[in-house]
Scaffold this active site. Sequence first.
Site, PDB file in Angstrom:
ATOM      1  N   GLY A   9       0.689  -1.341   0.015  1.00  0.00           N
ATOM      2  CA  GLY A   9       0.085   0.035  -0.153  1.00  0.00           C
ATOM      3  C   GLY A   9       0.730   1.207   0.026  1.00  0.00           C
ATOM      4  N   ASN A  10       2.010   1.192   0.486  1.00  0.00           N
ATOM      5  CA  ASN A  10       2.955   2.280   0.525  1.00  0.00           C
ATOM      6  C   ASN A  10       3.342   2.853  -0.858  1.00  0.00           C
ATOM      7  OD1 ASN A  10       4.638  -0.184   0.775  1.00  0.00           O
ATOM      8  ND2 ASN A  10       6.437   1.236   0.511  1.00  0.00           N
ATOM      9  N   LYS A 122      -9.429  -8.303  12.163  1.00  0.00           N
ATOM     10  CA  LYS A 122      -8.702  -7.643  11.020  1.00  0.00           C
ATOM     11  C   LYS A 122      -9.317  -5.855  11.372  1.00  0.00           C
ATOM     12  CE  LYS A 122      -6.165  -6.199   7.417  1.00  0.00           C
ATOM     13  NZ  LYS A 122      -4.848  -6.441   7.436  1.00  0.00           N
ATOM     14  N   LYS A 206      -4.051  -9.240   1.187  1.00  0.00           N
ATOM     15  CA  LYS A 206      -3.742  -9.049  -0.494  1.00  0.00           C
ATOM     16  C   LYS A 206      -2.389  -9.836  -0.878  1.00  0.00           C
ATOM     17  CE  LYS A 206      -0.338  -5.024   0.334  1.00  0.00           C
ATOM     18  NZ  LYS A 206      -0.298  -5.498   1.899  1.00  0.00           N
ATOM     19  N   LYS A 264       3.163 -11.595   4.578  1.00  0.00           N
ATOM     20  CA  LYS A 264       4.334 -11.570   3.286  1.00  0.00           C
ATOM     21  C   LYS A 264       4.954 -12.691   3.190  1.00  0.00           C
ATOM     22  CE  LYS A 264       4.401  -6.332   2.589  1.00  0.00           C
ATOM     23  NZ  LYS A 264       3.353  -6.442   3.581  1.00  0.00           N
TER      24      LYS A 264
END
Length: 311
Positions: A9-10, A122, A206, A264
């Site tokens: 997102g960054n 979340k 994601k 990740k």
Amino acid sequence: MRVIVALGGNAVLKRGQKPDADVQRDNVATAVRTLAQLAGEHELVITHGNGPQVGMLALESAADPNLSRPYPFDTLGAQTQGMLGYWMQQALQNALPGRQVLAMVTQTLVSAVDPAFDDPTKFVGQIYEEDEARKLAAEYGWTVKPDGDHWRRVVPSPTPQRIVETRLIRKMVREGVVVVCAGGGGIPVVRDARGRLAGVEAVIDKDLTASMLAEALECDAFLILTDVPRVYRDFGAPGQSEIACTTPHELRGLRFPAGSMGPKVEAVCRFVETTGDMAAIGRLDEAKDILAGSAGTIVTPNGMWPLTSTL
């Protein structure tokens, strides 16, 4: 080589930046300079985060006096997929004249009986004091939980099962189209008793969605591109050390923060374990070097890249 990239997102909104449209579009243009290099040499699929954008729209929706109820998270996910996909599609078209680029609003199928729906975990949106959080929960049907010294809304984060539009994405990639899809993990949907699709209030990880899609598309490489150069052993401790090339087995023996690097690492491990191909985590601006083996943390079945026999 067929490559799928999961942008953090960054890449669109950096920490501390105001969420102005011009700021985000400039960040997208910067990211696309690297992505265009990959697209010039490989078949490319791009996924991306949308957390800051969804959070912003959720706040606006909750505060809008013209709405009887705020927009649900599946709808907010669709809105942000369209917005970010448009920016990326246009920037890629400008960077790759003559190349076809398609941004798709995509749905991610989850199980209606996923245990995550019974235990939302979340955190989303802003922080509240307990009294205000409980009042909002009663008013809007939210689930709220303590987050440190404050309270926040929580939503389920079910496991992704399949991108509904997988066949269409595969067809486009085979025809040489650069595809932008699965933003924010995809719009969470379930099938009802009659087999019809319906959106649900959830947020899908994601990176797990990107891993699943990379497998379904038979990608040769899966890159998670963020703002860190490599994965670290004992991150933040005096003896922290970089991991250059490793295996899923080694990574699973280490501990990583659940809210940041943990998902990740899980995503790249799943892809490598299932396919036997290569995955990596590293900096966006070093994407070409990662594929060449000189940057990032590269994960392969035997810890070697390029892959060679261990016999």
